[in-house]
Structures are given as C-alpha cells and as structure tokens.
Motif scaffolding. Structure first.
Motif, PDB file in Angstrom:
ATOM      1  N   LYS A  17      15.410 -59.665   8.081  1.00 32.19           N
ATOM      2  CA  LYS A  17      16.464 -60.645   7.810  1.00 32.19           C
ATOM      3  C   LYS A  17      17.532 -60.024   6.919  1.00 32.19           C
ATOM      4  N   VAL A  18      18.753 -60.526   7.048  1.00 36.15           N
ATOM      5  CA  VAL A  18      19.833 -60.163   6.137  1.00 36.15           C
ATOM      6  C   VAL A  18      19.831 -61.187   5.007  1.00 36.15           C
ATOM      7  N   VAL A  36      13.326 -55.381   5.004  1.00 42.31           N
ATOM      8  CA  VAL A  36      12.678 -54.525   5.989  1.00 42.31           C
ATOM      9  C   VAL A  36      11.173 -54.541   5.753  1.00 42.31           C
ATOM     10  N   LYS A  37      10.421 -54.630   6.853  1.00 41.97           N
ATOM     11  CA  LYS A  37       8.960 -54.573   6.801  1.00 41.97           C
ATOM     12  C   LYS A  37       8.525 -53.199   7.289  1.00 41.97           C
ATOM     13  N   VAL A  59      17.079 -53.228   1.215  1.00 46.28           N
ATOM     14  CA  VAL A  59      18.050 -52.139   1.166  1.00 46.28           C
ATOM     15  C   VAL A  59      19.417 -52.743   0.871  1.00 46.28           C
ATOM     16  N   CYS A  60      20.053 -52.280  -0.195  1.00 47.02           N
ATOM     17  CA  CYS A  60      21.397 -52.743  -0.562  1.00 47.02           C
ATOM     18  C   CYS A  60      22.401 -52.217   0.463  1.00 47.02           C
ATOM     19  N   ILE A  77       9.141 -64.967   3.569  1.00 53.95           N
ATOM     20  CA  ILE A  77      10.488 -64.921   4.149  1.00 53.95           C
ATOM     21  C   ILE A  77      10.400 -64.623   5.637  1.00 53.95           C
ATOM     22  N   GLU A  78       9.506 -63.718   6.026  1.00 53.93           N
ATOM     23  CA  GLU A  78       9.327 -63.386   7.441  1.00 53.93           C
ATOM     24  C   GLU A  78       8.867 -64.603   8.239  1.00 53.93           C
TER      25      GLU A  78
END
Length: 129
Positions: A17-18, A36-37, A59-60, A77-78
């Motif tokens: 997700k963003v 990221v997973k 990741v920024c 969140i996922e």
C-alpha cells in the motif's frame, strides 16, 4: 535463490500500500511512503507452498530511506484495517543501498534514482559517471 530441478526457495518483496503522512527521520518532514512485505517461500513448479520470515518495511518516496515496522501493524494494514503508524513504530534499517554511506545515484540523463552499484541506467541506458 535455491533451485534444484522443479522446486526451490526464494525471497520476495511485495508492495502492499501507499501510505500518506509518514514522518521520515532523514527528510525531517511528512512524506508519502510505500509499505512493502518481504518473505521467504518454498515453491514447487513455481507455485508457492510455504512462507516464512515475513517482515514489513516502509520506503520513503522522497529520500528512499527504509524503516522497518512491527509485524503486527504491517499485517493489520495488509488486511485492510485502519491502523495509524506513529514515529515510534519506525526503526531505521541499515540497507546497503540507502544508508548514509551509499547514497543512491541519480542518472544525469533521465534523473531516475539508481542503486549505488549500477554502471548503466536501466531506464534510459546512459552510462553512469
């Protein structure tokens, strides 16, 4: 990758997700980040069977800094739960491509961000100086 004939063990990253309104320690501002997973899996004929070593990181988008987050919050969140990530959830990781000693390169032709060990730009083919 471990591969023998028709089965093997691999590692995979999946963008989940963003996330908006992430506080990046390096940028010192609120930015957009990508959740990221990362996991290892066993596959048979390229069909995944077992997953282990699941971890989540953010990741920024601005500076490409990488922060690990608690597995429970990443999994929530996922699964679509409305979980808020705070400053205290982010743990700076020592990723070889983005830590303070190996800043990512930028292509002088197209301006894309590259990993430190690239000799040529994968986007435009220009030789990196």
């Amino acid at each position: 990758m471990f591969f023998i004939g028709i089965f093997g063990i691999e590692n995979k990253d999946i963008e989940i997700k963003v996330l908006n309104n992430i506080v990046c320690e390096k940028c010192n501002t609120t930015v957009i980040g990508r959740l990221v997973k990362n996991y290892d899996y066993f596959h048979f004929f390229f069909i995944p069977f077992l997953k282990w070593n699941e971890s989540y990181y953010v990741v920024c988008n601005n500076c490409a800094s990488i922060y690990s987050i608690p597995k429970e919050k990443g999994k929530a969140i996922e699964n679509g739960e409305d979980i808020e990530l705070t400053y205290w959830d982010f743990k700076k990781t020592n990723n070889i491509y983005y830590d303070d000693y190996y800043e990512p390169k930028v292509c002088c032709n197209c301006g894309k961000r590259l990993e430190y060990n690239f000799q040529y730009c994968p986007y435009c083919g220009e030789k990196i100086k």
